[in-house]
Write a protein that holds these residues in place. Structure first.
Motif, mmCIF file in Angstrom:
data_model
loop_
_atom_site.group_PDB
_atom_site.id
_atom_site.type_symbol
_atom_site.label_atom_id
_atom_site.label_comp_id
_atom_site.label_asym_id
_atom_site.label_seq_id
_atom_site.Cartn_x
_atom_site.Cartn_y
_atom_site.Cartn_z
ATOM 1 N N LEU B 13 0.822 -1.210 0.000
ATOM 2 C CA LEU B 13 0.000 0.000 0.000
ATOM 3 C C LEU B 13 0.862 1.269 0.000
ATOM 4 C CD1 LEU B 13 -2.785 1.252 0.030
ATOM 5 C CD2 LEU B 13 -2.833 1.041 2.502
ATOM 6 N N HIS B 14 1.909 1.264 0.848
ATOM 7 C CA HIS B 14 2.784 2.451 0.899
ATOM 8 C C HIS B 14 3.390 2.726 -0.474
ATOM 9 C CE1 HIS B 14 3.627 2.324 5.502
ATOM 10 N NE2 HIS B 14 2.405 2.675 5.203
ATOM 11 N N ILE B 17 0.778 4.140 -2.836
ATOM 12 C CA ILE B 17 0.429 5.528 -2.495
ATOM 13 C C ILE B 17 1.547 6.469 -2.955
ATOM 14 C CG2 ILE B 17 0.060 7.145 -0.594
ATOM 15 C CD1 ILE B 17 -1.315 4.877 0.939
ATOM 16 N N GLY B 28 -7.146 11.863 -0.656
ATOM 17 C CA GLY B 28 -7.226 10.415 -0.432
ATOM 18 C C GLY B 28 -8.086 9.712 -1.457
ATOM 19 N N ILE B 31 -6.398 9.303 -4.665
ATOM 20 C CA ILE B 31 -5.337 8.281 -4.612
ATOM 21 C C ILE B 31 -5.951 6.904 -4.905
ATOM 22 C CG2 ILE B 31 -3.727 7.095 -3.073
ATOM 23 C CD1 ILE B 31 -3.268 9.806 -1.689
ATOM 24 N N VAL B 45 -8.202 -0.905 -3.404
ATOM 25 C CA VAL B 45 -7.622 -0.380 -2.163
ATOM 26 C C VAL B 45 -8.651 -0.493 -1.048
ATOM 27 C CG1 VAL B 45 -6.669 1.659 -1.037
ATOM 28 C CG2 VAL B 45 -6.253 1.268 -3.461
ATOM 29 N N LEU B 50 -6.525 3.043 3.988
ATOM 30 C CA LEU B 50 -5.816 4.112 3.289
ATOM 31 C C LEU B 50 -5.438 5.260 4.235
ATOM 32 C CD1 LEU B 50 -4.979 5.438 0.537
ATOM 33 C CD2 LEU B 50 -7.180 6.596 0.626
ATOM 34 N N LEU B 54 -1.902 6.845 5.226
ATOM 35 C CA LEU B 54 -1.491 8.207 4.862
ATOM 36 C C LEU B 54 -0.965 8.972 6.076
ATOM 37 C CD1 LEU B 54 -4.378 9.207 2.422
ATOM 38 C CD2 LEU B 54 -1.955 9.080 1.853
ATOM 39 N N TYR B 79 -2.379 15.459 -0.324
ATOM 40 C CA TYR B 79 -1.075 14.946 0.109
ATOM 41 C C TYR B 79 -0.069 15.121 -1.014
ATOM 42 C CZ TYR B 79 -3.596 12.854 3.955
ATOM 43 O OH TYR B 79 -4.358 12.670 5.065
#
Lengths: 352, 114
Positions: B13-14, B17, B28, B31, B45, B50, B54, B79
Motif C-alpha cells: 500500500l505504501h 500511495i 485520499g 489516490i 484499495v 488508506l 497516509l 497529500y
C-alpha cells in the motif's frame, strides 16, 4: 516548523480534521454512485459499506496523530502521582516526627523542595499545550473589508509575510469576502510587479471563483504566467520555442506548438515516449480547480500540461454541463495514443 | 467464483500511495481512484486502511498534507511527496522489482528431473 504547528494543534482540531477528511471521502464516493444512477440514500449506504468501520478508521487515525501526545500525557500523569505521593509521605513523616528535632524537619522540607524543583520543569514541559481560544486576528479582518482600497492594502501586508503564510491566509479568508470586487483587489498585490512566489495557488482559487470577473482575471494571469514560464526555462528546447513564438499572436503560437507537439509524439517510440512527454509540461498551468468550457478549450489547444489536465478530465466527464462533457471527451480522445491513463477514462466515458 | 479484483498485497500500500503521488498532490479519494484506474480496476484499495497509512506516512515525513479545494469545489486534504518520500519510493520500487523477479524465478524453475 511544521512539526511545531502540529504539536500545538489541539485534540479537538485534530479530530475535526480527521472527520472532515473521512467525510469528504464518503461524500465523493456517494457522489460518484449517484452519478451512476444510484439513489442518494443507497449511495451513502454503499459508500459507507465499501469504506468499512468509520469509527475504527477514525480511532486508528487519531491514535497515529495523537500517539506522541498521549504518551506525553501519561508520563506527565505518572510524574504528578509521584510528586503527590512524595509530598504525602513526607508530610506524614513530619507529622510523626513532631517530637523529632527541628533539624530533621528542615532536612525533610529541603528534600520536598528539591524533588519539586526537579519535577516541575519536566511536568511543565510535558503539559499539553494550551488551546488557542481566539481566532487568528488576521482572518477576522477578511470579513470586515469594505472597499477595494482596504482590500488591496490588506493584501499588500499579507504579500509581505512569509510566503506560505500570506497565501494560506488568503485561501482561508477567501470565502469570508462576499464581494467579488474585493476578492479581485485581494489578488492584485500578489500578481503585480512580476508576481508573488505563491501567486499560482491564489490564481487557481480565482479561476474557480463564482464571480465571472474574478474568474476571467485568474485565467488571464495564469496564461501570462505560462508565457513567462516558457521564457524562463533553462532547456534549449524551451528557449527555441519561446524565440519562435514570442512575436506571433496567441492563435498562431498555439498552432505552432500543437504542430511541434504532434511531430514529437510521432517521433516518440516506446520508452522514449515518457521523455518526450516532458515537452508538453512546459506550460505550467495548474487547472486544479478550473471549470468551464473556455478554460478547457484553451488548455487543450495549448497542448500544455496534458497530464495535469488528464488528472482532472474524469471530473469534467461527470460535469452537469453537456458542453463541458463533450469537450472533455474530445480532449481525452486527442490524447488516446499518448497516455496510459486514457483507456480507463474512455471506459468511464462510455459507461456514462 | 472468486472476485477478479485483487486486494492489495501486504506491504504494497505504501509503495502504491507513493507512486500515485509521484505526479503531484492528490486527496485520499483521488489516490484510490488513481491506483484503481492505473491498474485497470484490478487492484482494490481497502479504503479503511488508506487513511491510517497516509497519516503514518506523514509522520514518517514521506508525504505532507495541505487543505485545498477539490475538483468538486469541496474542502479536501491534499497529500504531496516530500524529497524523503521520493527517496522512499525509489527504494521500495527497487525492492519490489527485486522481489517480483525473485518470485518469478522460483515460479519458472523446473522441478528436478523434469
Amino acid at each position: 516548523m511544521r512539526g511545531f504547528f502540529d504539536s500545538v494543534r489541539s485534540q479537538a482540531q485534530i479530530e475535526a480534521e480527521i472527520d472532515a477528511e473521512l467525510e469528504f471521502h464518503l461524500a465523493e464516493r456517494a457522489r460518484e454512485l449517484v452519478e451512476q444512477g444510484v439513489n442518494v440514500e443507497e449511495a451513502r449506504t454503499q459508500a459507507q459499506r465499501r469504506f468499512g468501520s468509520l469509527a475504527d478508521v477514525r480511532r486508528r487515525c487519531r491514535n497515529i496523530q495523537m500517539g506522541e501526545r498521549i504518551m506525553l500525557q501519561r508520563i506527565n500523569f505518572v510524574l504528578n502521582v509521584v510528586l503527590v505521593v512524595a509530598i504525602v509521605l513526607l508530610g506524614w513523616s513530619a507529622w510523626r516526627g513532631k517530637r523529632q528535632d527541628a533539624q530533621v524537619m528542615a532536612a525533610l522540607q529541603a528534600e520536598v523542595q528539591k524533588l519539586s524543583s526537579l519535577l516541575e520543569p519536566r511536568a511543565a514541559a510535558l503539559a499539553p499545550p494550551q488551546q488557542p481560544l481566539t481566532p487568528d486576528p488576521m482572518l477576522v479582518r477578511f470579513g470586515a473589508l469594505k472597499t477595494s482600497e482596504e482590500a488591496t492594502a490588506f493584501a499588500t501586508q499579507l504579500a509581505a509575510l512569509e510566503p506560505r503564510r500570506g497565501r494560506d491566509l488568503i485561501c482561508a479568508g477567501w470565502s469570508a469576502v462576499t464581494d467579488g470586487t474585493l476578492r479581485l483587489a485581494l489578488l492584485r498585490p500578489f500578481v503585480e510587479g512580476g508576481g508573488h512566489g505563491e501567486a499560482i495557488e491564489l490564481l487557481d482559487l480565482a479561476a474557480s471563483d463564482p464571480d465571472p470577473d474574478v474568474r476571467a482575471f485568474g485565467f488571464e494571469c495564469l496564461r501570462n504566467y505560462a508565457w513567462q514560464d516558457f521564457a524562463d526555462r533553462p532547456r534549449p528546447i524551451y528557449r527555441e520555442w519561446f524565440e519562435r513564438v514570442r512575436d506571433l499572436d496567441l492563435h498562431d503560437a498555439l498552432e505552432y506548438s500543437v504542430d511541434q507537439y504532434h511531430r514529437r509524439l510521432r517521433a516518440a517510440q516506446g520508452t522514449e515516449l515518457l521523455r518526450e512527454l516532458g515537452f508538453i509540461e512546459v506550460v505550467d498551468l495548474q487547472p486544479a480547480t478550473a471549470r468551464g468550457f473556455d478554460a478547457l478549450h484553451d488548455l487543450w489547444w495549448s497542448g500544455g500540461e496534458a497530464g495535469n489536465i488528464l488528472d482532472r478530465a474524469p471530473a469534467w466527464l461527470r460535469s452537469e454541463d453537456p458542453e463541458l462533457r463533450e469537450a472533455a471527451e474530445r480532449f481525452i480522445a486527442h490524447f488516446t495514443l499518448v497516455c496510459d491513463e486514457v483507456p480507463g477514462m474512455l471506459r468511464e466515458a462510455k459507461k456514462r | 467464483m472468486a472476485d477478479s479484483r485483487a486486494e492489495l498485497l501486504q506491504g504494497t500500500l505504501h509503495l502504491l500511495i507513493l507512486k500515485a503521488l509521484e505526479r503531484g498532490p492528490l486527496h485520499g479519494y483521488a489516490i484510490v481512484r488513481r491506483i484503481e484506474d492505473t491498474s485497470d480496476a484490478f487492484l482494490r484499495v481497502e479504503e479503511g486502511s488508506l487513511y491510517p497509512a497516509l497519516h503514518r506516512m506523514e509522520r514518517h515525513g514521506w508525504i505532507e498534507s495541505e487543505w485545498g479545494l477539490s475538483e468538486s469545489n469541496r474542502r479536501a486534504k491534499f497529500y504531496e511527496l516530500t524529497s524523503s518520500g521520493r527517496r522512499q519510493l525509489r527504494e521500495e520500487q527497487t525492492l519490489w522489482e527485486r522481489t517480483a523477479k525473485a518470485i518469478d524465478g522460483v515460479l519458472r524453475a523446473q522441478p528436478k528431473g523434469a
